[in-house]
Design a protein around this motif. Structure first.
Motif, PDB file in Angstrom:
ATOM      1  N   PRO A 412       0.538  -0.860   0.217  1.00  0.00           N
ATOM      2  CA  PRO A 412      -0.186   0.241   0.044  1.00  0.00           C
ATOM      3  C   PRO A 412       0.616   1.068  -0.335  1.00  0.00           C
ATOM      4  O   PRO A 412       2.237   1.287   0.611  1.00  0.00           O
ATOM      5  N   PRO A 413       0.360   2.387  -0.041  1.00  0.00           N
ATOM      6  CA  PRO A 413       1.320   3.642   0.050  1.00  0.00           C
ATOM      7  C   PRO A 413       1.408   3.738   1.429  1.00  0.00           C
ATOM      8  O   PRO A 413       1.056   4.114   2.352  1.00  0.00           O
ATOM      9  N   ARG A 414       2.659   4.017   0.912  1.00  0.00           N
ATOM     10  CA  ARG A 414       3.618   4.198   3.071  1.00  0.00           C
ATOM     11  C   ARG A 414       2.751   5.280   3.300  1.00  0.00           C
ATOM     12  O   ARG A 414       3.247   4.317   4.408  1.00  0.00           O
ATOM     13  N   GLU A 415       1.933   5.806   3.226  1.00  0.00           N
ATOM     14  CA  GLU A 415       1.106   6.903   4.168  1.00  0.00           C
ATOM     15  C   GLU A 415       0.339   6.362   4.962  1.00  0.00           C
ATOM     16  O   GLU A 415      -0.402   6.437   5.433  1.00  0.00           O
ATOM     17  N   ASN A 416      -0.342   5.099   3.958  1.00  0.00           N
ATOM     18  CA  ASN A 416      -0.685   4.417   4.580  1.00  0.00           C
ATOM     19  C   ASN A 416      -0.864   3.317   5.675  1.00  0.00           C
ATOM     20  O   ASN A 416      -2.387   2.139   6.117  1.00  0.00           O
ATOM     21  N   TRP A 417       0.567   2.499   5.557  1.00  0.00           N
ATOM     22  CA  TRP A 417       1.033   1.841   6.213  1.00  0.00           C
ATOM     23  C   TRP A 417       0.067   1.883   8.037  1.00  0.00           C
ATOM     24  O   TRP A 417       0.255   0.772   8.408  1.00  0.00           O
ATOM     25  N   ASN A 418       0.681   2.957   8.823  1.00  0.00           N
ATOM     26  CA  ASN A 418       0.427   3.621   9.670  1.00  0.00           C
ATOM     27  C   ASN A 418       1.198   3.057  10.842  1.00  0.00           C
ATOM     28  O   ASN A 418       0.308   2.139  11.581  1.00  0.00           O
ATOM     29  N   GLY A 419       2.184   2.370  10.158  1.00  0.00           N
ATOM     30  CA  GLY A 419       3.226   1.763  11.224  1.00  0.00           C
ATOM     31  C   GLY A 419       4.168   1.159  10.235  1.00  0.00           C
ATOM     32  O   GLY A 419       4.658   1.955   9.219  1.00  0.00           O
ATOM     33  N   GLN A 420       4.790  -0.245  10.801  1.00  0.00           N
ATOM     34  CA  GLN A 420       5.625  -1.250   9.822  1.00  0.00           C
ATOM     35  C   GLN A 420       5.263  -1.810   9.975  1.00  0.00           C
ATOM     36  O   GLN A 420       4.848  -3.114  10.411  1.00  0.00           O
ATOM     37  N   LEU A 421       4.466  -2.314   8.435  1.00  0.00           N
ATOM     38  CA  LEU A 421       4.017  -3.492   8.218  1.00  0.00           C
ATOM     39  C   LEU A 421       4.708  -4.979   8.430  1.00  0.00           C
ATOM     40  O   LEU A 421       6.636  -4.553   8.244  1.00  0.00           O
ATOM     41  N   GLU A 422       4.026  -5.916   8.896  1.00  0.00           N
ATOM     42  CA  GLU A 422       4.919  -7.168   8.954  1.00  0.00           C
ATOM     43  C   GLU A 422       4.795  -8.210   8.576  1.00  0.00           C
ATOM     44  O   GLU A 422       5.097  -8.976   8.168  1.00  0.00           O
ATOM     45  N   GLY A 423       4.217  -7.995   7.364  1.00  0.00           N
ATOM     46  CA  GLY A 423       3.084  -8.889   5.833  1.00  0.00           C
ATOM     47  C   GLY A 423       1.990  -9.120   5.742  1.00  0.00           C
ATOM     48  O   GLY A 423       1.601  -7.690   5.731  1.00  0.00           O
ATOM     49  N   TYR A 424       2.003 -10.017   3.708  1.00  0.00           N
ATOM     50  CA  TYR A 424       0.032  -9.801   3.894  1.00  0.00           C
ATOM     51  C   TYR A 424       0.141 -11.227   4.115  1.00  0.00           C
ATOM     52  O   TYR A 424       0.521 -12.534   4.458  1.00  0.00           O
ATOM     53  N   TYR A 425      -1.850 -11.608   4.166  1.00  0.00           N
ATOM     54  CA  TYR A 425      -3.061 -11.850   3.896  1.00  0.00           C
ATOM     55  C   TYR A 425      -3.182 -12.508   2.834  1.00  0.00           C
ATOM     56  O   TYR A 425      -3.901 -10.957   2.250  1.00  0.00           O
TER      57      TYR A 425
END
Length: 741
Positions: A412-425
């Motif tokens: 997703p766009p970086r400004e929509n991460w709302n933190g640090q992504l840990e992975g994907y489902y």
């Protein structure tokens, strides 16, 4: 007891005349005693005053009346039978006589002045004061700054310069001549200042002007000092002193040409004359920008807001008007500066509209009338995380076999991460069979594009695919569901490509495909490009042909080629990329340089003896160079395939053939000057798939070998796999490497 008595004195007399007073009893008796008193005191006779007694009366006689004789006279009569008395005044009518003459006066400015003027006479004298104005006398009652008391005294309150001059006191009555006396009033002014203290402000670097307006009689002098150091009027360093005479005294100015912070101090000016001295102090404030606010700290942090506090800084001798809170994201690249203005009455601020899970840098700047301070020491804050609020982007799904689907997407766009992504489902479901998704987890990686293989699926089945990102706070929204069906059959294997011959403008390619009968090839596509250029699709080759000549090439130029086979289920994996430099080389020699297997008549065992008879040494050297080059290229290919990146390869000498990258970007525009009029085909998929083996109708199978077959050649035989994605990629890279041998 007296029956009657009488005492008479003539009341009004002229000055110097005689007067007699008779005190008698109407019924005389024996043994009478008379006493005379003046103003209550017993009168003693003298040369000018005589008292005579007789039977029944007494006479008081004054030969020459003077002022001392004026008063109230009383006659007292006593006898054995009793006593009585009678009083009568003696009034003397005479012109005014000085009782207190006015005299010259010298007073200090601001003092009250009283000048006495008193006289006696009868009738009672009248006192009138006059002031000399422009050679004429004006009566005092017409002057507003002076007054006359009832006793005739002249009164001037808060005397000033204007009260200096000549005054005249006039006393008169109806008898004789009037009295007159002229006096001179002098008002002197000692050295003095009306204002004892002052404050002067100046901005740093500008000039400052300090003034002392001294009043007093001349000669009057003014001396400047600073911290007990006298400032010279002639040898000043960085300052000048100017003096100007005024009607009331002197005006002295101290001018500091270019102020520095150390010039801020209390300056004294001392005024002196013969009548006194006075001192005035002037405080010089050097105004400058405030100091950076100290003690900046983060008080509380939430997911989208934070509170900041700081301490009041040095104001720079000018009241702080406001604070400016500046904050920006802590990341490399372009920074977007945000500002919030806070009034000077508060030393805290609430920062809102922050992004969750984001680090910020905060500084505080103070502002006054001079300007803004330097920013404070930065404070760091990191907002709390929230679940991502946007789905992954650019999701793409492709069937890679009968029971394998590959899913690719971008974060997703970086400004929509709302933190640090840990992975994907990665979720999937069978359309028209299940409404719930099964999920597999893909760990986060910083790569631009992510992919995931869904394996052990059912053959020829339609699936719905979604992807969701997650962080420590939760899971974000899913992508839009994309439908894809697994294949009903296997794709063709990757062709084995080699060069048959080359000329200065053409290259003839030949290939073969080992495909089972149920995966029959329906056609081929040939792709080529100049080294490091854009890919071009040459033409569509019918399935019955296993060669193709690319024309319109430039002489002595390196070109890269690959071929893709297709059947009714789609396009399989492309061949390995080979690099060829155009030039005149016979077909047999080109075939041997390619290192690929051809037909029997082109076998290396036949060509080498013939070539050895012509140029045995040349062939040995050429073959050695080719194999060294191929070994190096094989290692580069293995590394490129493991990193999933594509890098161009440099050219080699004329006639040599190398293996390079596969599947770079392709320009679908037909190259100019090509002789073939066939339209270009679409870019083939990068990997082939094999038919799945569905056991008992299960949606997924646990066989790792079957998972590998979805993107390896059909004749591959893989043993002892653990089923992990890492093992799959290692074996896939190994498979490609083996194709070079």
């Amino acid at each position: 007891m007296f029956s009657r008595y009488e005492c008479k004195i003539k009341e009004e007399l002229s000055f110097g005349k005689s007067v007699r007073g008779l005190c008698s009893v109407e019924i005389p008796t024996k043994s009478l005693r008379f006493n005379w008193k003046k103003d209550g005191e017993i009168i003693k006779p003298n040369n000018n005053l005589r008292i005579s007694y007789s039977e029944g009366y007494s006479v008081l006689e004054i030969s020459s009346v003077t002022l001392n004789d004026v008063g109230n006279y009383t006659c007292e009569v006593e006898s054995p039978l009793g006593s009585t008395r009678f009083s009568s005044p003696l009034i003397l009518k005479f012109p005014p006589v000085w009782k207190q003459k006015p005299t010259n006066k010298t007073v200090v400015k601001g003092d009250n002045v009283i000048v006495n003027c008193a006289a006696i006479g009868f009738p009672l004298p009248v006192v009138v004061w006059f002031r000399k104005k422009e050679d004429s006398w004006q009566e005092l009652k017409y002057l507003t700054n002076a007054e006359q008391n009832e006793n005739g005294s002249l009164v001037i309150r808060n005397a000033g310069y204007s009260e200096s001059g000549e005054y005249k006191c006039v006393v008169r009555n109806s008898v004789g001549d009037q009295l007159s006396k002229i006096i001179f009033l002098k008002v002197y002014v000692p050295a003095r200042f009306e204002e004892k203290f002052g404050v002067v402000t100046a901005q740093k670097g500008e000039s400052a002007r300090l003034q002392c307006d001294a009043q007093g009689d001349q000669p009057l002098s003014v001396t400047w000092s600073n911290s007990s150091n006298t400032l010279s009027k002639t040898s000043g360093s960085g300052y000048e002193i100017f003096e100007t005479l005024t009607p009331k005294g002197i005006n002295s100015e101290l001018i500091i040409r270019e102020t520095l912070p150390q010039d801020g101090a209390i300056y004294s000016c001392l005024a002196e004359n013969e009548h006194g001295r006075d001192e005035r102090k002037v405080k010089l404030l050097i105004q400058e920008v405030p100091s950076p606010p100290p003690g900046v700290s983060v008080r509380e942090v939430w997911t989208r807001s934070s509170s900041i506090t700081w301490l009041v800084p040095y104001s720079g001798n000018s009241p702080i008007s406001n604070y400016i809170v500046q904050y920006w994201r802590d990341h490399k690249g372009t920074r977007r500066l945000n500002e919030k203005t806070v009034p000077s009455s508060q030393t805290f601020a609430m920062i809102k509209n922050l992004r969750p899970g984001t680090s910020y840098i905060v500084t505080i700047t103070a502002e006054n009338s001079v300007g803004k301070s330097l920013p404070s020491d930065p404070a760091m804050l990191t907002t709390g995380e929230e679940e991502p609020d946007a789905p992954p982007m650019d999701i793409s799904v492709h069937a890679k076999g009968t029971n394998t689907i590959t899913v690719t997407w971008k974060a997703p766009p970086r400004e929509n991460w709302n933190g640090q992504l840990e992975g994907y489902y990665v979720g999937y479901r069978v359309i028209d069979l299940s409404e719930t998704y099964s999920y597999e987890t893909e760990q986060f990686s910083p790569s631009l594009e992510h992919d995931h293989f869904l394996t052990n699926l059912m053959k020829g089945t339609k699936y719905g695919i979604i992807v969701k990102a997650f962080n420590a706070a939760g899971t974000g929204p899913p992508t839009q569901e994309i439908l894809v069906s697994t294949l009903d059959g296997d794709l063709p294997a990757s062709p084995k490509l080699y060069v048959q011959s080359t000329t200065r403008s053409t290259v003839t390619l030949k290939w073969n495909v080992d495909s089972p009968s149920h995966a029959s090839v329906t056609g081929y596509t040939v792709q080529y490009r100049r080294e490091s250029g854009r890919w071009h699709q040459a033409t569509a080759v019918p399935s019955e042909n296993d060669y193709y000549t690319v024309t319109g090439l430039q002489d002595e130029t390196a070109y890269e080629f690959y071929v893709t086979a297709a059947n009714k289920y789609g396009a399989g994996d492309p061949s390995e990329i080979i690099t060829v430099i155009t030039g005149d080389i016979d077909s047999g020699f080109a075939s041997s340089l390619s290192g690929q297997r051809g037909h029997g008549y082109m076998d290396l065992a036949i060509i080498v003896p013939v070539a050895a008879a012509v140029a045995a040494v040349g062939v040995v050297v050429a073959v050695s160079c080719v194999w060294q080059r191929k070994i190096r290229l094989r290692h580069r290919l293995e590394r490129a395939m493991s990193e999933r990146t594509y890098t161009p390869y440099a050219g080699i000498p004329v006639g040599q053939v190398t293996v390079g990258q596969r599947f770079p970007d392709m320009d679908k525009t037909w190259p100019p000057g090509h002789s073939d009029n066939n339209p270009p085909l679409s870019n083939p998929d990068p990997y082939s798939a094999v038919p799945p083996r569905v056991q008992n109708g299960d949606l997924r199978k646990a066989s790792s070998t079957q998972e590998m077959r979805t993107y390896f050649a059909q004749d591959a035989r893989i043993q002892g796999l653990s089923g992990s994605k890492q093992d799959v990629r290692q074996i896939r890279n190994s498979q490609y490497s083996n194709s070079l041998k």
